[in-house]
Motif scaffolding. Sequence first.
Motif, mmCIF file in Angstrom:
data_model
loop_
_atom_site.group_PDB
_atom_site.id
_atom_site.type_symbol
_atom_site.label_atom_id
_atom_site.label_comp_id
_atom_site.label_asym_id
_atom_site.label_seq_id
_atom_site.Cartn_x
_atom_site.Cartn_y
_atom_site.Cartn_z
ATOM 1 N N PRO A 143 -0.165 -0.676 12.405
ATOM 2 C CA PRO A 143 -1.478 -1.283 12.141
ATOM 3 C C PRO A 143 -1.403 -2.809 12.035
ATOM 4 O O PRO A 143 -1.782 -3.391 11.026
ATOM 5 C CB PRO A 143 -1.883 -0.641 10.819
ATOM 6 C CG PRO A 143 -0.586 -0.396 10.124
ATOM 7 C CD PRO A 143 0.408 -0.060 11.201
ATOM 8 N N ARG A 144 -0.843 -3.418 13.095
ATOM 9 C CA ARG A 144 -0.698 -4.877 13.159
ATOM 10 C C ARG A 144 0.025 -5.404 11.923
ATOM 11 O O ARG A 144 1.193 -5.126 11.741
ATOM 12 C CB ARG A 144 -2.051 -5.538 13.399
ATOM 13 C CG ARG A 144 -2.745 -5.006 14.669
ATOM 14 C CD ARG A 144 -3.830 -5.897 15.189
ATOM 15 N NE ARG A 144 -4.516 -5.277 16.323
ATOM 16 C CZ ARG A 144 -5.356 -5.912 17.129
ATOM 17 N NH1 ARG A 144 -5.647 -7.193 16.927
ATOM 18 N NH2 ARG A 144 -5.930 -5.270 18.121
ATOM 19 N N THR A 145 -0.655 -6.086 11.037
ATOM 20 C CA THR A 145 0.043 -6.746 9.918
ATOM 21 C C THR A 145 0.011 -5.951 8.619
ATOM 22 O O THR A 145 0.579 -6.396 7.611
ATOM 23 C CB THR A 145 -0.593 -8.129 9.661
ATOM 24 O OG1 THR A 145 -1.994 -7.962 9.417
ATOM 25 C CG2 THR A 145 -0.392 -9.052 10.848
ATOM 26 N N VAL A 146 -0.639 -4.799 8.605
ATOM 27 C CA VAL A 146 -0.802 -4.060 7.345
ATOM 28 C C VAL A 146 0.504 -3.344 6.988
ATOM 29 O O VAL A 146 1.017 -2.552 7.775
ATOM 30 C CB VAL A 146 -1.942 -3.031 7.451
ATOM 31 C CG1 VAL A 146 -2.110 -2.283 6.127
ATOM 32 C CG2 VAL A 146 -3.248 -3.711 7.848
ATOM 33 N N PRO A 147 1.059 -3.606 5.789
ATOM 34 C CA PRO A 147 2.306 -2.942 5.392
ATOM 35 C C PRO A 147 2.057 -1.488 4.993
ATOM 36 O O PRO A 147 1.075 -1.176 4.324
ATOM 37 C CB PRO A 147 2.772 -3.759 4.191
ATOM 38 C CG PRO A 147 1.509 -4.299 3.590
ATOM 39 C CD PRO A 147 0.574 -4.537 4.747
ATOM 40 N N THR A 148 2.926 -0.591 5.412
ATOM 41 C CA THR A 148 2.740 0.827 5.125
ATOM 42 C C THR A 148 3.943 1.395 4.373
ATOM 43 O O THR A 148 5.060 0.900 4.493
ATOM 44 C CB THR A 148 2.523 1.633 6.417
ATOM 45 O OG1 THR A 148 3.666 1.469 7.275
ATOM 46 C CG2 THR A 148 1.273 1.166 7.134
ATOM 47 N N GLY A 149 3.693 2.450 3.610
ATOM 48 C CA GLY A 149 4.752 3.086 2.832
ATOM 49 C C GLY A 149 4.410 4.535 2.543
ATOM 50 O O GLY A 149 3.330 5.031 2.880
ATOM 51 N N PHE A 150 5.340 5.217 1.901
ATOM 52 C CA PHE A 150 5.158 6.623 1.567
ATOM 53 C C PHE A 150 4.137 6.774 0.439
ATOM 54 O O PHE A 150 4.078 5.963 -0.484
ATOM 55 C CB PHE A 150 6.476 7.253 1.140
ATOM 56 C CG PHE A 150 7.497 7.321 2.248
ATOM 57 C CD1 PHE A 150 7.286 8.144 3.343
ATOM 58 C CD2 PHE A 150 8.660 6.569 2.196
ATOM 59 C CE1 PHE A 150 8.219 8.222 4.364
ATOM 60 C CE2 PHE A 150 9.604 6.637 3.205
ATOM 61 C CZ PHE A 150 9.388 7.463 4.293
ATOM 62 N N TRP A 151 3.367 7.852 0.505
ATOM 63 C CA TRP A 151 2.339 8.183 -0.491
ATOM 64 C C TRP A 151 2.494 9.652 -0.810
ATOM 65 O O TRP A 151 2.824 10.454 0.059
ATOM 66 C CB TRP A 151 0.967 7.888 0.108
ATOM 67 C CG TRP A 151 -0.234 7.992 -0.787
ATOM 68 C CD1 TRP A 151 -0.772 7.007 -1.567
ATOM 69 C CD2 TRP A 151 -1.111 9.120 -0.930
ATOM 70 N NE1 TRP A 151 -1.906 7.456 -2.193
ATOM 71 C CE2 TRP A 151 -2.141 8.760 -1.827
ATOM 72 C CE3 TRP A 151 -1.108 10.411 -0.402
ATOM 73 C CZ2 TRP A 151 -3.161 9.624 -2.194
ATOM 74 C CZ3 TRP A 151 -2.119 11.289 -0.762
ATOM 75 C CH2 TRP A 151 -3.137 10.886 -1.650
ATOM 76 N N ARG A 152 2.291 10.016 -2.034
ATOM 77 C CA ARG A 152 2.566 11.381 -2.503
ATOM 78 C C ARG A 152 2.079 12.450 -1.514
ATOM 79 O O ARG A 152 0.905 12.478 -1.154
ATOM 80 C CB ARG A 152 1.907 11.603 -3.867
ATOM 81 C CG ARG A 152 2.281 12.921 -4.521
ATOM 82 C CD ARG A 152 1.673 13.031 -5.903
ATOM 83 N NE ARG A 152 2.175 14.193 -6.638
ATOM 84 C CZ ARG A 152 1.826 14.481 -7.893
ATOM 85 N NH1 ARG A 152 0.981 13.699 -8.552
ATOM 86 N NH2 ARG A 152 2.323 15.544 -8.504
#
Length: 748
Positions: free
Chosen positions: A535-544
């Motif tokens: 998503p371009r510049t949006v940082p992503t991570g794990f979610w429950r």
Amino acid sequence: MSQGLLDAQNGPRSKDDANGRGISRRTFLKFSATVGAAAGGGLLLGFSIPAMSQGQADKSVIGGDAAEPAQPGVFAPNAFIQIDTAGKVTLVIPKVEMGQGVYTSIPMLIAEELEVLLDSVTIDHAPPNEKLFSDPLLGGQLTGGSTSIRYAWDPMRKAGATARVLLINAAAQQWQVDPATCHAQVGQVIHAESNRSIGYGQLVDAAAKLPAPQNVPLKDPKEFKIIGTSVKRLDSPGKVDGTAVFGLDVRVPNMVYAAIANCPVFGGTLGSVDDSNAKKIPGVRQVVKIDNAVAVIGDHTWAAKRGVAALNITWNEGAGANLSMKQIVDDLAAAADHGTGAVARKDGDVNKGFNDAKTRVDAVYQQPFLAHATMEPVNCTVHVRPDGCDIWLGTQVPTRIVDTAVKVTGLPADKILVHNHLLGGGFGRRLEFDMATQALKIGKQLGTPVKVFFTREEDIQHDMFRPYYYDKISAGLDANGKPVAWQHRIVGSSILARFAPPAVRNGLDPDAVEVASDLPYDLPNQLIDYVRQEPRTVPTGFWRGVGPARSTFVVESFIDELAAQAKVDPVKYRRDLLGKSPRALGVLNTATKAAGWGNSVPKGQGRGVSVMHAFGSFFSMVVDVTVDQGEVTVNRVVCAVDCGMVVNPNTIEAQVQGGIIFGITGALYSEITIKDGRVEQNNFTDYRMLRIDQTPPIEVNIVKSGEAPGGIGEPGTAALAAALSNAVYSATGRRLRQLPVGSQLKTA
């Protein structure tokens, strides 16, 4: 955890340990343990667990700092057990406690085989040490993925059994009797023939000198006294009376406070800052600049927060300044229509299946960005000095905290001390170390202890968000409405490509396709593939709930669509496809029977169902809702759980209930949207939470099983959204293919 405790647990640092976190070779007392991998993998990993050093610390408050080190003479047969000469048993827990109950369930495993009463043991956090505490299911020392009991089931019991046998052998040697005539019970060794007994504390010196036994047999489940019983949480008293210490509770001498303002645009940096007004505020000490943020240092939190509000900041917003949700979704849609993806599963001939089908059903499902919104906002306290660095926080990844400290400070790993504490909610957020990195950059400029904290607004707007996912799914049905072709393309961010790059092979992110690529249903022709689209510049991570939460919503909603197309009851439709998965069929039958499936519901109400196999467990959920003028009320949730062998029924019930509540919030309300490169939501006023008076009755039915334990912390969340969405369809006739349900109903 105090510096003394960390030093005691790590022992004298070995020159042979490149990470500086090892145990002196002279203190090694090795035993072998075998860890079985999760379902299907078949991995058997042998490893040795070094003994702990002498002079270990005594700690009586879970989550707090340790007391003075104990006297020499502590028996530590492995990395998880310490027994002193007074008979005090301390268990070192390799997983962090963030509400999931591992500070009770893992000690239950050890205490069962060690033959000690659970309420007689004390608990310590494990220090950062990949060699001792790595989880082979996750590839490192971290807590997540609902692996804690799956990882601990064999090694923790073997740790307890090995210690027990050593103590029995020491007593038998002292009495000059056959060890087979002795047994352990309630922290002592007993020789029934001579009516003699001796406490563990009196045996520690002798036991420490004995060779460790190999391949110690474990108890038959029929002999369990602790495992399988409902045990009260060991960490509850401290949380009730306020003695438990979370990261945000940390106080160290001469500590100052830092409130932080991050660049509001993803990828932006700091331009300039006028801090003249901030410095006029009483209690403000100084202003610290780092690459993408400004921190105001104060004598207390109020001064620091007021100081940040008084700053006049100019940001270099960069390429992300014009980013919008439309751009992100358009990117995903284009990727979904382009070429081929990384194949996760290919069975039979999908094209032939579609050609032979009487009916074809196509759908696109979308799921939004989500924040973690933990009760305890992210925070980190650091003291960076020329000769060392202390870090106080609650983290799911202690060794990664050490690694980032080495990079930021330039200090060697053996000069970094991590004091891990209880976590006020993790949900995947504390798998990240961005807060620690920022705190270290700030602390490096100060030289004094500083607590860096995010306000709730900063926490929501600068999270590592669950990715926006876009799924195209199709099925071909025969004349009876049964699937003869199934195609599913998953498009979205690859978290693993950043978090654990080796896990992504040939472009396939296993987390992104989990559940979707291994359905319990009998589907003869399948093609499941994945297309990575960041998503371009949006940082992503794990979610429950991680991958299963996203895939289960799509798959179980689509199964309902197919049932509707075939004009078959959705439970019967699933039953007809589950003939090859008896455990999945078992939870479906248990949940639907308990929920009264088939009974009529009043107008305006609906009932939905889901089935899921993930994290080594099987779940089925039935949700009852009322829909009134676009507002959804969840009336009841009934869940059936087959998670294999049960360690603590209380923990299972609590985790499933908590996961369901978290899942209801996410399915009904939660959504992060981007405008002009910025997160539009900033607090619970516009990032809505389920309130206590909106929480439905939740019934958890545990299905008895003799299989190896499965995960329990995340499945409740992962299985919820589809059942809720299906219930809304039952109530309204509207098929919602996008979350959150609440906003979609109002715009439908």
